[in-house]
Design a protein around this motif. Structure first.
Motif, PDB file in Angstrom:
ATOM      1  N   ARG A 215       0.830  -1.217   0.000  1.00 24.86           N
ATOM      2  CA  ARG A 215       0.000   0.000   0.000  1.00 24.86           C
ATOM      3  C   ARG A 215       0.861   1.263   0.000  1.00 24.86           C
ATOM      4  N   HIS A 216       1.965   1.215   0.750  1.00 23.82           N
ATOM      5  CA  HIS A 216       2.799   2.412   0.861  1.00 23.82           C
ATOM      6  C   HIS A 216       3.843   2.520  -0.235  1.00 23.82           C
ATOM      7  N   PHE A 217       4.038   1.457  -0.956  1.00 23.61           N
ATOM      8  CA  PHE A 217       5.206   1.392  -1.812  1.00 23.61           C
ATOM      9  C   PHE A 217       4.889   1.384  -3.305  1.00 23.61           C
ATOM     10  N   SER A 218       3.719   0.835  -3.666  1.00 22.81           N
ATOM     11  CA  SER A 218       3.509   0.588  -5.098  1.00 22.81           C
ATOM     12  C   SER A 218       2.525   1.566  -5.739  1.00 22.81           C
ATOM     13  N   ASP A 219       2.642   1.706  -7.052  1.00 26.24           N
ATOM     14  CA  ASP A 219       1.724   2.552  -7.821  1.00 26.24           C
ATOM     15  C   ASP A 219       0.515   1.748  -8.270  1.00 26.24           C
ATOM     16  N   LYS A 220       0.769   0.473  -8.615  1.00 26.84           N
ATOM     17  CA  LYS A 220      -0.340  -0.372  -9.039  1.00 26.84           C
ATOM     18  C   LYS A 220      -0.139  -1.792  -8.543  1.00 26.84           C
ATOM     19  N   VAL A 221      -1.224  -2.525  -8.493  1.00 25.18           N
ATOM     20  CA  VAL A 221      -1.193  -3.858  -7.890  1.00 25.18           C
ATOM     21  C   VAL A 221      -1.883  -4.861  -8.806  1.00 25.18           C
ATOM     22  N   MET A 222      -1.305  -6.058  -8.817  1.00 28.79           N
ATOM     23  CA  MET A 222      -1.917  -7.156  -9.567  1.00 28.79           C
ATOM     24  C   MET A 222      -2.112  -8.288  -8.562  1.00 28.79           C
ATOM     25  N   VAL A 223      -3.316  -8.815  -8.482  1.00 29.84           N
ATOM     26  CA  VAL A 223      -3.582  -9.881  -7.509  1.00 29.84           C
ATOM     27  C   VAL A 223      -3.639 -11.227  -8.221  1.00 29.84           C
ATOM     28  N   LEU A 224      -2.835 -12.160  -7.755  1.00 28.79           N
ATOM     29  CA  LEU A 224      -2.855 -13.514  -8.319  1.00 28.79           C
ATOM     30  C   LEU A 224      -3.515 -14.449  -7.315  1.00 28.79           C
ATOM     31  N   HIS A 225      -4.331 -15.355  -7.836  1.00 29.05           N
ATOM     32  CA  HIS A 225      -4.973 -16.360  -6.983  1.00 29.05           C
ATOM     33  C   HIS A 225      -4.990 -17.671  -7.748  1.00 29.05           C
ATOM     34  N   LYS A 226      -4.329 -18.680  -7.170  1.00 30.88           N
ATOM     35  CA  LYS A 226      -4.214 -19.990  -7.824  1.00 30.88           C
ATOM     36  C   LYS A 226      -3.767 -19.853  -9.289  1.00 30.88           C
ATOM     37  N   GLY A 227      -2.767 -19.027  -9.501  1.00 35.68           N
ATOM     38  CA  GLY A 227      -2.190 -18.892 -10.836  1.00 35.68           C
ATOM     39  C   GLY A 227      -2.961 -17.981 -11.766  1.00 35.68           C
ATOM     40  N   GLU A 228      -4.057 -17.408 -11.277  1.00 30.05           N
ATOM     41  CA  GLU A 228      -4.881 -16.562 -12.151  1.00 30.05           C
ATOM     42  C   GLU A 228      -4.828 -15.106 -11.696  1.00 30.05           C
ATOM     43  N   MET A 229      -4.733 -14.191 -12.681  1.00 25.69           N
ATOM     44  CA  MET A 229      -4.775 -12.789 -12.324  1.00 25.69           C
ATOM     45  C   MET A 229      -6.231 -12.386 -12.137  1.00 25.69           C
ATOM     46  N   ILE A 230      -6.622 -12.110 -10.896  1.00 23.69           N
ATOM     47  CA  ILE A 230      -8.044 -11.857 -10.664  1.00 23.69           C
ATOM     48  C   ILE A 230      -8.368 -10.368 -10.547  1.00 23.69           C
ATOM     49  N   GLU A 231      -7.359  -9.552 -10.302  1.00 25.46           N
ATOM     50  CA  GLU A 231      -7.627  -8.115 -10.223  1.00 25.46           C
ATOM     51  C   GLU A 231      -6.345  -7.324 -10.493  1.00 25.46           C
ATOM     52  N   LYS A 232      -6.519  -6.203 -11.174  1.00 23.35           N
ATOM     53  CA  LYS A 232      -5.380  -5.343 -11.501  1.00 23.35           C
ATOM     54  C   LYS A 232      -5.890  -3.908 -11.436  1.00 23.35           C
ATOM     55  N   ALA A 233      -5.246  -3.080 -10.615  1.00 27.51           N
ATOM     56  CA  ALA A 233      -5.738  -1.703 -10.466  1.00 27.51           C
ATOM     57  C   ALA A 233      -4.650  -0.824  -9.890  1.00 27.51           C
ATOM     58  N   SER A 234      -4.916   0.488  -9.875  1.00 29.98           N
ATOM     59  CA  SER A 234      -3.972   1.373  -9.186  1.00 29.98           C
ATOM     60  C   SER A 234      -4.078   1.027  -7.699  1.00 29.98           C
ATOM     61  N   GLU A 236      -4.407   2.830  -5.076  1.00 31.58           N
ATOM     62  CA  GLU A 236      -5.495   3.553  -4.410  1.00 31.58           C
ATOM     63  C   GLU A 236      -6.843   2.881  -4.680  1.00 31.58           C
ATOM     64  N   GLU A 237      -7.054   2.596  -5.950  1.00 31.23           N
ATOM     65  CA  GLU A 237      -8.322   1.985  -6.373  1.00 31.23           C
ATOM     66  C   GLU A 237      -8.495   0.610  -5.711  1.00 31.23           C
ATOM     67  N   LEU A 238      -7.431  -0.162  -5.718  1.00 30.42           N
ATOM     68  CA  LEU A 238      -7.531  -1.528  -5.194  1.00 30.42           C
ATOM     69  C   LEU A 238      -7.847  -1.522  -3.700  1.00 30.42           C
ATOM     70  N   PHE A 239      -7.204  -0.615  -2.949  1.00 33.93           N
ATOM     71  CA  PHE A 239      -7.443  -0.616  -1.505  1.00 33.93           C
ATOM     72  C   PHE A 239      -8.754   0.063  -1.142  1.00 33.93           C
ATOM     73  N   ASN A 240      -9.169   1.052  -1.929  1.00 35.89           N
ATOM     74  CA  ASN A 240     -10.413   1.753  -1.595  1.00 35.89           C
ATOM     75  C   ASN A 240     -11.655   1.033  -2.103  1.00 35.89           C
ATOM     76  N   ALA A 241     -11.515   0.370  -3.251  1.00 33.16           N
ATOM     77  CA  ALA A 241     -12.704  -0.294  -3.814  1.00 33.16           C
ATOM     78  C   ALA A 241     -12.302  -1.609  -4.492  1.00 33.16           C
ATOM     79  N   THR A 247      -9.819 -10.397  -3.165  1.00 35.17           N
ATOM     80  CA  THR A 247      -9.047  -9.202  -2.788  1.00 35.17           C
ATOM     81  C   THR A 247      -9.662  -8.562  -1.550  1.00 35.17           C
ATOM     82  N   GLN A 248     -10.995  -8.509  -1.509  1.00 33.82           N
ATOM     83  CA  GLN A 248     -11.674  -7.918  -0.350  1.00 33.82           C
ATOM     84  C   GLN A 248     -11.295  -8.674   0.919  1.00 33.82           C
ATOM     85  N   ARG A 249     -11.249 -10.015   0.786  1.00 33.24           N
ATOM     86  CA  ARG A 249     -10.895 -10.857   1.942  1.00 33.24           C
ATOM     87  C   ARG A 249      -9.441 -10.607   2.379  1.00 33.24           C
ATOM     88  N   LEU A 250      -8.536 -10.522   1.395  1.00 38.67           N
ATOM     89  CA  LEU A 250      -7.120 -10.253   1.712  1.00 38.67           C
ATOM     90  C   LEU A 250      -6.980  -8.950   2.494  1.00 38.67           C
TER      91      LEU A 250
END
Ligand SMILES: Nc1ncnc2c1ncn2[C@@H]1O[C@H](COP(=O)(O)OP(=O)(O)OP(=O)(O)O)[C@@H](O)[C@H]1O
Length: 261
Positions: A215-234, A236-241, A247-250
């Protein structure tokens, strides 16, 4: 439109795992992922153990082959460059300096190694480069004579950072590079990485399962789950919405952990 520094398109990896009856079995470690990274940017790759983070990182540095997909560096297919050229572009820092740094070599030799194998610099020029990188990571020229066991864990990770910097790469992949460090040392290394990014215009791919660091370090985030990219966002966007339930559970789990501390 500006050409991204790194463009990854539908990259995937299947590992052959043997036979079941007469049928060959594969583990889909990485289902097709696509992303871009620009100069000076930090992309975080987040996911639980076994989600494919390290496989992706290893493919990018050429330590693993891919099953499909393409990788472009400044618009040119990365495979057009040989391994030597590739390691000048993308370097990796690993989780544990105790395993990534050869204990039998002095810090000076550890830093000299990439130069010896990948450049035509003479011994004096290489020495200058070693001293320069030691200073860049907050160490002293004298540390070149030390062995890894003679310095603290934080200093060892500084050496690992210096080693990654030796060939002036454009991208550094930090694979859980802060995970094994104590909290106080962690923030020192984090600040060092941020300082180097500013000074040298580096781009980072930050592989981690620690959301508060991300959260403090990156500009954008990609979430992998069981080898699949399930979400990709800035970030700010990923943590706020966060859009995906996983991802919500994480994020909720991380918030609970932070509260407990
Ligand atoms: N050489 C290999 N042969 C077979 N399967 C492999 C190999 N390397 C990784 N895998 C499998 O690929 C999947 C993804 O592994 P990977 O190490 O990329 O995950 P990860 O997210 O980095 O996990 P960790 O956080 O534990 O390092 C896992 O199911 C793993 O068992």
């Amino acid at each position: 439109m500006k050409t991204p520094l790194l463009q990854v398109s539908n990259l995937s990896k299947c590992f052959y795992t043997g036979y079941k009856g007469f049928k060959r079995q594969y583990n889909k470690a990485l289902k097709p992922v696509s992303f871009e990274l620009n100069t000076g940017e930090t992309l975080a790759i987040v996911g639980e153990a076994g989600s494919g983070k390290s496989t992706l990182a290893r493919i990018l540095v050429g330590a693993e082959t891919r099953s499909s997909g393409e990788i472009f560096f400044e618009g040119e297919a990365l495979e057009k460059r040989n391994l030597k050229q590739r390691c000048k572009l993308i370097r990796m820092i690993f989780q544990d300096p105790n395993t990534s740094l050869n204990p039998k070599l002095t810090i000076g030799d550890l830093l000299d190694e990439p130069l010896k194998f990948n450049t035509t610099l003479n011994a004096k020029e290489r020495r200058e480069q070693v001293v320069d990188r030691l200073k860049k990571v907050g160490l002293l020229p004298e540390h070149a004579e030390f062995y890894p066991h003679m310095i603290s864990e934080g200093m060892k990770q500084r050496v690992a950072v210096a080693r990654a910097l030796m060939l002036d790469p454009k991208i550094i992949i930090a694979d859980e590079a802060l995970t094994a460090l104590d909290l106080s040392v962690r923030s020192q290394i984090l600040n060092l990485l941020l300082k180097l990014q500013k000074e040298m215009g580096l781009s980072y791919i930050f592989v981690s399962h620690n959301l508060s660091i991300i959260r403090h370090f990156s500009d954008k985030v990609m979430v992998l789950h069981k080898g699949e990219m399930i979400e990709k966002a800035s970030t700010e966007e990923l943590f706020n919405a966060p859009k995906h339930e996983y991802t919500q559970r994480l994020i909720q789990e991380q918030a609970l952990l932070t509260q407990k501390r």
